[in-house]
Design a protein around this motif. Structure first.
Motif, short mmCIF file in Angstrom:
data_model
loop_
_atom_site.label_atom_id
_atom_site.label_comp_id
_atom_site.label_asym_id
_atom_site.label_seq_id
_atom_site.Cartn_x
_atom_site.Cartn_y
_atom_site.Cartn_z
N TYR A 1 -0.37 -7.11 17.03
CA TYR A 1 -1.16 -5.35 16.09
C TYR A 1 -0.17 -5.62 14.76
CZ TYR A 1 -1.18 -0.27 16.10
OH TYR A 1 -1.19 0.79 15.43
N ILE A 2 -1.29 -5.54 13.51
CA ILE A 2 -0.99 -5.93 12.45
C ILE A 2 -0.97 -5.53 11.46
CG2 ILE A 2 -1.23 -7.54 10.92
CD1 ILE A 2 -2.23 -9.77 12.75
N GLY A 3 0.16 -4.95 10.37
CA GLY A 3 -0.02 -4.01 9.74
C GLY A 3 0.71 -4.56 7.88
N SER A 4 1.34 -4.68 7.64
CA SER A 4 1.76 -4.61 6.49
C SER A 4 1.36 -6.26 5.28
CB SER A 4 3.37 -5.64 6.23
OG SER A 4 4.02 -4.38 7.26
N PRO A 5 0.64 -6.59 6.49
CA PRO A 5 0.05 -7.71 5.75
C PRO A 5 -1.20 -7.35 5.30
CG PRO A 5 0.45 -8.87 7.68
CD PRO A 5 0.99 -7.63 7.96
N PHE A 6 -2.23 -6.36 5.44
CA PHE A 6 -3.31 -5.36 5.23
C PHE A 6 -3.16 -4.56 4.16
CE2 PHE A 6 -4.49 -6.67 9.59
CZ PHE A 6 -5.70 -7.90 9.17
N ILE A 7 -1.79 -4.53 3.91
CA ILE A 7 -1.29 -3.53 2.54
C ILE A 7 -1.77 -4.52 1.01
CG2 ILE A 7 0.64 -2.08 1.54
CD1 ILE A 7 1.81 -2.12 3.73
N ALA A 8 -1.76 -5.63 1.29
CA ALA A 8 -1.85 -6.90 0.00
C ALA A 8 -2.98 -7.02 0.28
CB ALA A 8 -0.83 -7.54 0.20
N THR A 9 -4.03 -6.36 0.91
CA THR A 9 -5.77 -6.26 0.89
C THR A 9 -6.53 -5.73 -0.81
OG1 THR A 9 -6.27 -4.99 1.86
CG2 THR A 9 -5.43 -7.16 3.36
N THR A 10 -7.07 -6.03 -0.66
CA THR A 10 -7.92 -5.53 -2.15
C THR A 10 -8.29 -4.48 -1.68
OG1 THR A 10 -10.18 -6.81 -1.46
CG2 THR A 10 -8.74 -7.21 -3.31
N GLU A 11 -8.80 -3.76 -0.29
CA GLU A 11 -9.61 -3.05 0.25
C GLU A 11 -8.67 -1.44 0.37
OE1 GLU A 11 -12.13 -6.51 1.30
OE2 GLU A 11 -9.92 -6.18 1.18
N ALA A 12 -6.81 -1.45 0.39
CA ALA A 12 -6.07 -0.98 1.09
C ALA A 12 -5.82 -0.01 -0.23
CB ALA A 12 -4.44 -1.91 0.86
N ASN A 13 -5.91 1.68 -0.14
CA ASN A 13 -5.76 2.22 -0.77
C ASN A 13 -3.89 2.23 -0.86
OD1 ASN A 13 -5.76 4.51 -2.36
ND2 ASN A 13 -5.51 5.77 -0.53
N ALA A 14 -3.30 1.36 -1.49
CA ALA A 14 -2.18 0.76 -2.19
C ALA A 14 -1.87 0.93 -4.01
CB ALA A 14 -1.20 0.24 -1.27
N ASP A 15 -0.85 1.18 -4.22
CA ASP A 15 -0.40 1.56 -5.73
C ASP A 15 -0.10 -0.84 -5.58
OD1 ASP A 15 1.79 0.61 -8.06
OD2 ASP A 15 1.72 2.53 -7.97
N PRO A 16 -0.58 -0.68 -7.16
CA PRO A 16 -0.19 -2.60 -6.72
C PRO A 16 0.94 -3.31 -7.29
CG PRO A 16 -2.30 -1.11 -8.60
CD PRO A 16 -1.56 -0.05 -8.10
#
Length: 323
Positions: A202-217
């Motif tokens: 169950y993987i979360g944090s690595p997907f924060i650092a993806t181009t598709e994630a709605n996260a602040d740069p």
């Protein structure tokens, strides 16, 4: 061990965890097209009517993908429902999920038999996240199909138990679908989770650092630059213990080594819990959740590239062990 048919055709035994604020249609669609379960919290869609729009888009785009690529159909998607009493949207969100017959519902912060029955009524399955064996037993007693063991080191609301401890206790009595959450950021770790007895990573944090994630740069950069030592475990921000990036706590003007205790009464998943007014909800936007596994994340990349990397690592790990 018994795994539902819907989860047997994944490219990799991986479920992308629902990331508060960060997971939206772009991330979910990319994860599913890449062959892993994509998910998002229902509360990310604001106002509530937007949930219908998101589910329409996700369903249509994945169906179009499947028509164009019958040889590699998309993985199913999941919607996370917060069952805590402060979530005054739960009933409406469930009605919307029923309309679109969401294949997987992930429940958090409370288990309800009527919710599980409703999901089964439209042909879906439910996975409930738990931090110990006691909560796991309650979830299954109330009709959940599977469990997500949230071990120490997981991002967001996280438990304190070693993954070895929680998995072995659950597997003493439960042979259904079981995912493991807690610092899983490589294909090697996914295989290790399976070796312990889990069915999925169950993987979360690595997907924060993806181009598709709605996260602040800056948030994405914090994941890339961060290490396990940069994660702070605190219950101040929501009343429930979770893991957060040290740098975001410092940027908010607080000392990460001297945080006061939080209070469960401060938890709020109702109106405004996405940072729409009020000082308390704003902490969700300013204080950035993260698991301890981010040392393995070295760049911001697309979901497709991240899943490709996970698959290469997973297969290499299997080859090293001659599996």
């Amino acid at each position: 061990m018994t795994v539902p048919a819907i989860l047997k055709s994944l490219r990799l035994p991986v479920i992308g965890s629902p990331l508060f604020i960060i997971s939206g249609p772009e991330l979910v669609i990319a994860q599913c097209k890449a062959g892993i379960v994509g998910s998002f919290p229902a509360l990310n869609a604001r106002p509530q009517t937007m949930l219908d729009e998101w589910l329409h888009r996700i369903t249509e785009e994945l169906s179009a993908h499947n028509r164009a690529h019958p040889e590699r159909p998309a993985a199913p998607f999941a919607v996370n429902q917060i069952v805590h009493k402060s979530n005054d949207r739960l009933e409406r969100d469930l009605e919307t999920c029923a309309k679109w017959q969401v294949p997987i519902i992930i429940t958090s912060l409370g288990a309800r038999e009527d919710l599980n029955t409703a999901v089964h009524g439209w042909g879906g399955i439910t996975l409930h996240d738990v931090i110990d064996d006691r909560f796991a037993r309650k979830a299954i007693e109330k009709g959940a199909d599977g469990l997500i063991a949230v071990a120490a080191g997981a991002g967001g609301h996280a438990g304190r138990l070693s993954p070895f401890a929680i998995i072995q206790e659950i597997r003493q009595w439960f042979d259904g679908p079981l995912a493991l959450s807690g610092s899983i950021a490589t294909g090697d770790a996914v295989l290790a989770a399976q070796a312990m007895g889990a069915d999925f990573g169950y993987i979360g944090s690595p997907f924060i650092a993806t181009t598709e994630a709605n996260a602040d740069p800056a948030y994405k950069a914090g994941i890339v630059e961060g290490r396990a030592a940069d994660i702070v475990y605190s219950n101040l921000f929501t009343g429930v213990h979770g893991n957060y990036l040290r740098a975001s706590i410092v940027a908010a003007g607080m000392d990460p080594d001297a945080l006061p205790e939080g209070d469960l009464k401060t938890m709020n998943f109702g109106a405004g819990a996405n940072g729409e007014g009020g000082s308390k909800p704003k902490a969700w936007k300013d204080i950035w959740g993260s698991g301890q596994g981010i040392g393995a994340v070295t760049a911001v990349e697309s979901v497709a590239d991240r899943v490709d990397r996970l698959e290469r690592e997973y297969r290499a790990a299997r080859a090293r062990l001659a599996l």
